[in-house]
Design a protein around this motif. Structure first.
Motif, mmCIF file in Angstrom:
data_model
loop_
_atom_site.group_PDB
_atom_site.id
_atom_site.type_symbol
_atom_site.label_atom_id
_atom_site.label_comp_id
_atom_site.label_asym_id
_atom_site.label_seq_id
_atom_site.Cartn_x
_atom_site.Cartn_y
_atom_site.Cartn_z
ATOM 1 N N MET A 59 0.856 -1.192 0.000
ATOM 2 C CA MET A 59 0.000 0.000 0.000
ATOM 3 C C MET A 59 0.885 1.233 0.000
ATOM 4 S SD MET A 59 -2.832 1.263 2.812
ATOM 5 C CE MET A 59 -3.937 -0.126 2.496
ATOM 6 N N THR A 60 0.608 2.181 -0.892
ATOM 7 C CA THR A 60 1.428 3.392 -0.974
ATOM 8 C C THR A 60 1.131 4.334 0.185
ATOM 9 O OG1 THR A 60 -0.161 4.712 -2.250
ATOM 10 C CG2 THR A 60 1.314 3.227 -3.489
ATOM 11 N N GLY A 61 2.012 5.292 0.355
ATOM 12 C CA GLY A 61 1.795 6.297 1.388
ATOM 13 C C GLY A 61 0.561 7.130 1.136
ATOM 14 N N LEU A 62 0.258 7.405 -0.143
ATOM 15 C CA LEU A 62 -0.925 8.191 -0.474
ATOM 16 C C LEU A 62 -2.198 7.442 -0.100
ATOM 17 C CD1 LEU A 62 0.065 9.652 -3.969
ATOM 18 C CD2 LEU A 62 0.093 10.805 -1.750
ATOM 19 N N GLU A 63 -2.236 6.139 -0.397
ATOM 20 C CA GLU A 63 -3.407 5.332 -0.042
ATOM 21 C C GLU A 63 -3.577 5.278 1.474
ATOM 22 O OE1 GLU A 63 -3.421 2.152 -3.778
ATOM 23 O OE2 GLU A 63 -2.039 1.850 -2.100
ATOM 24 N N ALA A 64 -2.462 5.067 2.169
ATOM 25 C CA ALA A 64 -2.518 4.984 3.630
ATOM 26 C C ALA A 64 -2.962 6.312 4.237
ATOM 27 C CB ALA A 64 -1.152 4.584 4.174
ATOM 28 N N CYS A 65 -2.511 7.399 3.662
ATOM 29 C CA CYS A 65 -2.869 8.731 4.167
ATOM 30 C C CYS A 65 -4.379 8.938 4.111
ATOM 31 C CB CYS A 65 -2.150 9.797 3.344
ATOM 32 S SG CYS A 65 -2.401 11.481 3.927
ATOM 33 N N GLY A 66 -4.997 8.528 3.012
ATOM 34 C CA GLY A 66 -6.437 8.684 2.862
ATOM 35 C C GLY A 66 -7.242 7.838 3.830
ATOM 36 N N LEU A 67 -6.686 6.694 4.242
ATOM 37 C CA LEU A 67 -7.389 5.778 5.140
ATOM 38 C C LEU A 67 -7.091 6.026 6.620
ATOM 39 C CD1 LEU A 67 -6.823 2.452 3.144
ATOM 40 C CD2 LEU A 67 -8.964 3.737 3.335
ATOM 41 N N LEU A 68 -6.066 6.797 6.892
ATOM 42 C CA LEU A 68 -5.597 6.968 8.272
ATOM 43 C C LEU A 68 -6.676 7.410 9.262
ATOM 44 C CD1 LEU A 68 -3.149 6.846 10.184
ATOM 45 C CD2 LEU A 68 -2.724 9.252 9.626
ATOM 46 N N PRO A 69 -7.583 8.340 8.912
ATOM 47 C CA PRO A 69 -8.590 8.766 9.890
ATOM 48 C C PRO A 69 -9.433 7.620 10.447
ATOM 49 C CG PRO A 69 -8.520 10.311 8.067
ATOM 50 C CD PRO A 69 -7.661 9.145 7.669
ATOM 51 N N ASP A 70 -9.575 6.542 9.688
ATOM 52 C CA ASP A 70 -10.336 5.387 10.174
ATOM 53 C C ASP A 70 -9.534 4.552 11.172
ATOM 54 O OD1 ASP A 70 -12.503 6.036 8.549
ATOM 55 O OD2 ASP A 70 -11.710 4.904 6.858
ATOM 56 N N TYR A 71 -8.223 4.700 11.161
ATOM 57 C CA TYR A 71 -7.352 3.912 12.029
ATOM 58 C C TYR A 71 -6.871 4.703 13.238
ATOM 59 C CZ TYR A 71 -6.983 0.252 8.462
ATOM 60 O OH TYR A 71 -7.263 -0.755 7.580
ATOM 61 N N ALA A 72 -6.525 5.945 13.023
ATOM 62 C CA ALA A 72 -5.982 6.764 14.111
ATOM 63 C C ALA A 72 -6.409 8.220 13.933
ATOM 64 C CB ALA A 72 -4.456 6.662 14.154
ATOM 65 N N PRO A 73 -7.647 8.526 14.282
ATOM 66 C CA PRO A 73 -8.123 9.915 14.164
ATOM 67 C C PRO A 73 -7.223 10.856 14.971
ATOM 68 C CG PRO A 73 -9.927 8.425 14.697
ATOM 69 C CD PRO A 73 -8.661 7.629 14.861
ATOM 70 N N GLY A 74 -6.875 11.943 14.378
ATOM 71 C CA GLY A 74 -6.026 12.910 15.072
ATOM 72 C C GLY A 74 -4.563 12.808 14.732
ATOM 73 N N THR A 75 -4.122 11.679 14.167
ATOM 74 C CA THR A 75 -2.729 11.554 13.741
ATOM 75 C C THR A 75 -2.525 12.325 12.443
ATOM 76 O OG1 THR A 75 -2.423 9.382 14.766
ATOM 77 C CG2 THR A 75 -0.937 9.955 12.968
ATOM 78 N N LYS A 76 -1.494 13.128 12.402
ATOM 79 C CA LYS A 76 -1.220 13.946 11.215
ATOM 80 C C LYS A 76 -0.129 13.295 10.367
ATOM 81 C CE LYS A 76 -2.322 18.378 13.455
ATOM 82 N NZ LYS A 76 -2.515 17.933 14.850
ATOM 83 N N VAL A 77 -0.293 13.334 9.053
ATOM 84 C CA VAL A 77 0.679 12.749 8.134
ATOM 85 C C VAL A 77 1.605 13.812 7.580
ATOM 86 C CG1 VAL A 77 0.990 11.605 5.907
ATOM 87 C CG2 VAL A 77 -0.788 10.818 7.463
ATOM 88 N N LEU A 78 2.890 13.480 7.594
ATOM 89 C CA LEU A 78 3.901 14.320 6.965
ATOM 90 C C LEU A 78 4.604 13.445 5.930
ATOM 91 C CD1 LEU A 78 5.251 17.118 7.071
ATOM 92 C CD2 LEU A 78 6.824 16.216 8.760
ATOM 93 N N ILE A 79 4.451 13.773 4.660
ATOM 94 C CA ILE A 79 5.072 12.991 3.588
ATOM 95 C C ILE A 79 6.551 13.354 3.481
ATOM 96 C CG2 ILE A 79 5.129 12.589 1.094
ATOM 97 C CD1 ILE A 79 2.774 11.249 2.415
ATOM 98 N N LEU A 80 7.390 12.325 3.407
ATOM 99 C CA LEU A 80 8.827 12.507 3.211
ATOM 100 C C LEU A 80 9.223 11.700 1.981
ATOM 101 C CD1 LEU A 80 11.561 13.591 4.260
ATOM 102 C CD2 LEU A 80 11.772 11.468 5.569
ATOM 103 N N SER A 81 9.535 12.382 0.887
ATOM 104 C CA SER A 81 9.729 11.694 -0.383
ATOM 105 C C SER A 81 10.924 12.258 -1.149
ATOM 106 C CB SER A 81 8.463 11.833 -1.239
ATOM 107 O OG SER A 81 8.637 11.300 -2.528
ATOM 108 N N MET A 82 11.448 11.453 -2.063
ATOM 109 C CA MET A 82 12.499 11.946 -2.956
ATOM 110 C C MET A 82 11.906 12.583 -4.204
ATOM 111 S SD MET A 82 13.833 8.339 -4.611
ATOM 112 C CE MET A 82 14.873 9.172 -5.821
ATOM 113 N N HIS A 83 10.587 12.495 -4.366
ATOM 114 C CA HIS A 83 9.922 12.963 -5.577
ATOM 115 C C HIS A 83 9.358 14.371 -5.400
ATOM 116 C CE1 HIS A 83 10.240 8.937 -7.231
ATOM 117 N NE2 HIS A 83 9.739 8.458 -6.108
#
Length: 218
Positions: free
Chosen positions: A62-86
């Protein structure tokens, strides 16, 4: 004082370990778990409920983008910070659409990395320099944004000239180019930039662009 809890998600073990060592060199940050793909990042987030999930984009299962979209269902309140070479505009905009609070490039230095985590933890969005330029250009291309002829009122009291210079800055122009464009001296442009940063309450160009993009000041 409670620490800022972080989960790291990257499919390269050495990268994760290096990032962990870097972050934990700051006494206010604690890495509570690691993940090697997006699915594992979600599971770990549900288990630990960290303040921040620092995540790569391209990972197996699962990509980071997919996980980011689903995160509120797993851990509401956790904020995502993307760290990428792209530094792809598509990746940046998709990350924001998925709900990321920031986007950093992997060539970022330690001080800015830690600053970004603390800013996001405090409830502010954060984008590294090159990413800020991508967002600024996107903002300027979006219909309905403010035009130079009729700038909107703003709480910082920026003048028409200062907004004009801001627009040139976020389009990647250096002081000399701005001076030539406006028919002014480089020293005059430098003075305007100093006044702009003072009004916005920022200390450098990266923070200035971040604020302009976040608050749509031009």
């Amino acid at each position: 004082m409670s620490k800022i809890t972080v989960i790291l998600a990257d499919d390269h073990t050495l990268v994760r370990k290096g990032i962990k060592a870097m972050l934990e060199s700051d006494e206010e940050i604690a890495v509570v778990a690691e993940a090697e793909n997006g699915l594992q990042a979600l599971e770990k987030s549900r288990e630990f409920h960290p303040a921040l999930l620092v995540m790569d984009i391209r990972m197996p299962l699962m990509t980071g983008l997919e996980a980011c979209g689903l995160l509120p269902d797993y851990a509401p309140g956790t904020k995502v910070l993307i760290l990428s070479m792209h530094d792809s505009e598509d990746y940046v905009l998709q990350s924001l659409k998925a709900g990321a609070w920031g986007y950093l490039l992997k060539d970022i230095d330690r001080n800015e990395f830690i600053k970004a985590l603390k800013q996001v933890h405090a409830g502010n969005k954060y984008f590294s320099g090159a990413v800020s330029n991508i967002l600024a250009n996107q903002l300027l291309r979006t219909p309905g944004t403010a035009r130079a002829e009729e700038p909107k009122e703003d709480p910082y009291g920026l003048t028409r000239r200062e907004k004009e210079i801001l627009r040139l800055v976020i389009n990647g122009n250096q002081n000399k180019q701005i001076a030539e464009s406006l028919g002014k001296s480089v020293r005059t442009v430098e003075t305007h930039r100093f006044n702009i940063m003072k009004k916005l309450g920022v200390n450098n160009a990266v923070d200035m662009v971040n604020k302009v993009v976040k608050e749509q000041l031009v």
